[in-house]
Design a protein around this motif. Structure first.
Motif, PDB file in Angstrom:
ATOM      1  N   GLU A   1       0.821  -1.215   0.000  1.00  0.00           N
ATOM      2  CA  GLU A   1       0.000   0.000   0.000  1.00  0.00           C
ATOM      3  C   GLU A   1       0.855   1.265   0.000  1.00  0.00           C
ATOM      4  O   GLU A   1       0.493   2.269  -0.613  1.00  0.00           O
ATOM      5  N   ILE A   2       1.980   1.228   0.692  1.00  0.00           N
ATOM      6  CA  ILE A   2       2.883   2.390   0.724  1.00  0.00           C
ATOM      7  C   ILE A   2       3.451   2.647  -0.667  1.00  0.00           C
ATOM      8  O   ILE A   2       3.490   3.790  -1.137  1.00  0.00           O
ATOM      9  N   VAL A   3       3.892   1.591  -1.336  1.00  0.00           N
ATOM     10  CA  VAL A   3       4.444   1.737  -2.690  1.00  0.00           C
ATOM     11  C   VAL A   3       3.360   2.223  -3.649  1.00  0.00           C
ATOM     12  O   VAL A   3       3.612   3.086  -4.500  1.00  0.00           O
ATOM     13  N   ALA A   4       2.154   1.686  -3.519  1.00  0.00           N
ATOM     14  CA  ALA A   4       1.050   2.122  -4.381  1.00  0.00           C
ATOM     15  C   ALA A   4       0.756   3.601  -4.180  1.00  0.00           C
ATOM     16  O   ALA A   4       0.510   4.335  -5.149  1.00  0.00           O
ATOM     17  N   PHE A   5       0.788   4.058  -2.933  1.00  0.00           N
ATOM     18  CA  PHE A   5       0.570   5.484  -2.642  1.00  0.00           C
ATOM     19  C   PHE A   5       1.673   6.333  -3.262  1.00  0.00           C
ATOM     20  O   PHE A   5       1.403   7.389  -3.851  1.00  0.00           O
ATOM     21  N   ALA A   6       2.917   5.882  -3.130  1.00  0.00           N
ATOM     22  CA  ALA A   6       4.043   6.629  -3.688  1.00  0.00           C
ATOM     23  C   ALA A   6       3.912   6.783  -5.198  1.00  0.00           C
ATOM     24  O   ALA A   6       4.188   7.851  -5.757  1.00  0.00           O
ATOM     25  N   LYS A   7       3.458   5.713  -5.863  1.00  0.00           N
ATOM     26  CA  LYS A   7       3.354   5.739  -7.327  1.00  0.00           C
ATOM     27  C   LYS A   7       2.144   6.526  -7.807  1.00  0.00           C
ATOM     28  O   LYS A   7       2.258   7.358  -8.715  1.00  0.00           O
ATOM     29  N   SER A   8       0.985   6.286  -7.203  1.00  0.00           N
ATOM     30  CA  SER A   8      -0.254   6.866  -7.729  1.00  0.00           C
ATOM     31  C   SER A   8      -0.535   8.266  -7.201  1.00  0.00           C
ATOM     32  O   SER A   8      -0.960   9.146  -7.963  1.00  0.00           O
ATOM     33  N   SER A   9      -0.290   8.497  -5.926  1.00  0.00           N
ATOM     34  CA  SER A   9      -0.650   9.782  -5.327  1.00  0.00           C
ATOM     35  C   SER A   9       0.467  10.808  -5.382  1.00  0.00           C
ATOM     36  O   SER A   9       0.217  12.011  -5.463  1.00  0.00           O
ATOM     37  N   VAL A  10       1.713  10.343  -5.311  1.00  0.00           N
ATOM     38  CA  VAL A  10       2.846  11.269  -5.287  1.00  0.00           C
ATOM     39  C   VAL A  10       3.601  11.277  -6.610  1.00  0.00           C
ATOM     40  O   VAL A  10       4.320  12.210  -6.921  1.00  0.00           O
ATOM     41  N   GLY A  11       3.424  10.218  -7.406  1.00  0.00           N
ATOM     42  CA  GLY A  11       4.046  10.190  -8.732  1.00  0.00           C
ATOM     43  C   GLY A  11       5.513   9.837  -8.733  1.00  0.00           C
ATOM     44  O   GLY A  11       6.275  10.291  -9.585  1.00  0.00           O
ATOM     45  N   ILE A  12       5.947   8.994  -7.791  1.00  0.00           N
ATOM     46  CA  ILE A  12       7.347   8.583  -7.722  1.00  0.00           C
ATOM     47  C   ILE A  12       7.527   7.285  -8.501  1.00  0.00           C
ATOM     48  O   ILE A  12       6.792   6.320  -8.304  1.00  0.00           O
ATOM     49  N   GLU A  13       8.521   7.247  -9.395  1.00  0.00           N
ATOM     50  CA  GLU A  13       8.833   6.044 -10.147  1.00  0.00           C
ATOM     51  C   GLU A  13       9.801   5.184  -9.335  1.00  0.00           C
ATOM     52  O   GLU A  13      10.865   5.658  -8.926  1.00  0.00           O
ATOM     53  N   LEU A  14       9.446   3.922  -9.100  1.00  0.00           N
ATOM     54  CA  LEU A  14      10.250   3.043  -8.259  1.00  0.00           C
ATOM     55  C   LEU A  14      10.524   1.721  -8.967  1.00  0.00           C
ATOM     56  O   LEU A  14       9.657   1.209  -9.666  1.00  0.00           O
TER      57      LEU A  14
ATOM     58  N   LEU B   1      14.320   7.194   2.578  1.00  0.00           N
ATOM     59  CA  LEU B   1      15.598   6.810   1.984  1.00  0.00           C
ATOM     60  C   LEU B   1      15.473   5.547   1.141  1.00  0.00           C
ATOM     61  O   LEU B   1      16.097   5.433   0.084  1.00  0.00           O
ATOM     62  N   HIS B   2      14.664   4.597   1.590  1.00  0.00           N
ATOM     63  CA  HIS B   2      14.462   3.379   0.804  1.00  0.00           C
ATOM     64  C   HIS B   2      13.763   3.699  -0.521  1.00  0.00           C
ATOM     65  O   HIS B   2      14.033   3.067  -1.543  1.00  0.00           O
ATOM     66  N   LEU B   3      12.871   4.671  -0.503  1.00  0.00           N
ATOM     67  CA  LEU B   3      12.211   5.081  -1.741  1.00  0.00           C
ATOM     68  C   LEU B   3      13.207   5.760  -2.683  1.00  0.00           C
ATOM     69  O   LEU B   3      13.177   5.541  -3.896  1.00  0.00           O
ATOM     70  N   VAL B   4      14.093   6.591  -2.118  1.00  0.00           N
ATOM     71  CA  VAL B   4      15.129   7.239  -2.933  1.00  0.00           C
ATOM     72  C   VAL B   4      16.014   6.181  -3.574  1.00  0.00           C
ATOM     73  O   VAL B   4      16.366   6.273  -4.758  1.00  0.00           O
TER      74      VAL B   4
END
Length: 279
Positions: A76-89, A158-161
């Motif tokens: 869910e955290i990764v999904a939020f990062a991708k869909s709501s914040v627009g971070i490519e991971l 940091l893990h997302l970075v």
């Protein structure tokens, strides 16, 4: 998709029609299953694809020893990062994030709290990732009752970075320290910067991408334009001096160097920031 290994009742390893190995998650998806059997597509909630075989094996081993709730939280955290914040991971974020959340939760339960030494820098240099980290803390508290400190939001960031830049945690720490040290040298030359925080977001963004290039990528030299270089150095004397000092520091400590274009761009960035905020 056919089962190759049941990791637990909710997670199985399988192969698709192209014989690619995947990890699939879904409530009850592995219950009573045996290798070679088809999985029920209606039960599939998430498909994990790792970047390489080694990462896939590590991921399967990790999932077999971690509570399902931490796996679901990470998803869910990764999904939020991708869909709501627009971070490519990249896909390996699941491996590192699940492992970190499990470790952090177990450590927190034992009242082992550690401050993040780069908390201020992470919050400033990676605001989108830190926002996701704060979201993660709210989600963790909601699902587990664990009320973790904001330092954990920075650690998750940091893990997302790492997943954005496809780097190791040690490289991300170095990159963050490098940005902070470049900032310090700019503020030493222009003390007014310390009193005006509005400038930092824009300048931090430029320094962040430069630090990533310096530590991870080969320099890209453009065609030299002496007339352009001379014009910048004439109109941005103080800023160019700072850029030269920073470059000398980078060579000494990090054994890397800015290109001429990067030095001029840094000088222009400092000049623009000074002019915009009347520093």
């Amino acid at each position: 998709m056919k089962v190759t290994k049941v990791i637990n009742n909710s997670v199985v390893s399988c192969v698709d029609q192209d014989d690619r190995e995947l990890v699939v998650m879904g409530k009850g998806i592995g219950f009573g299953k045996k290798p070679g059997q088809e999985i029920d597509g209606n039960l599939v909630e998430k498909i994990f694809r790792m970047d390489n075989k080694d990462s896939l094996e590590r991921f399967k081993e990790l999932l077999s020893n971690i509570p399902l709730e931490y796996i679901q939280l990470s998803n869910e955290i990764v999904a939020f990062a991708k869909s709501s914040v627009g971070i490519e991971l990249n896909q390996n974020v699941y491996l590192t994030l699940i492992d970190h959340i499990n470790f952090a939760a177990e450590r927190f339960k034992k009242k082992m709290h550690f401050a993040n030494a780069l908390f201020g820098e992470i919050k400033l240099f990676y605001p989108k990732e830190y926002l996701v980290g704060k979201y993660a803390l709210r989600l963790i508290e909601e699902r587990t009752g664990l009320q973790m400190p904001d330092d954990e939001a920075a650690s998750i960031a940091l893990h997302l970075v790492n997943a954005e830049y496809d780097s190791r945690i040690s490289d991300t720490f170095r990159m963050t320290e490098m940005i902070r040290e470049m900032f310090e040298r700019i503020e030493d030359k222009f003390p007014q910067f310390k009193e005006n925080s509005m400038h930092k977001d824009w300048l931090a963004s430029n320094l962040k991408y430069m630090a990533h290039r310096l530590l991870k990528l080969e320099p890209l030299e453009g065609p030299e334009d002496e007339e352009y270089q001379n014009a910048i150095r004439k109109n941005c004397k103080q800023e160019c001096s700072v850029a030269d000092e920073i470059n000398a520091f980078l060579i000494e400590k990090y054994q890397c160097s800015m290109t001429m274009e990067e030095k001029l761009y840094l000088a222009i960035s400092i000049k623009r920031t000074r002019d915009t905020y009347k520093i």
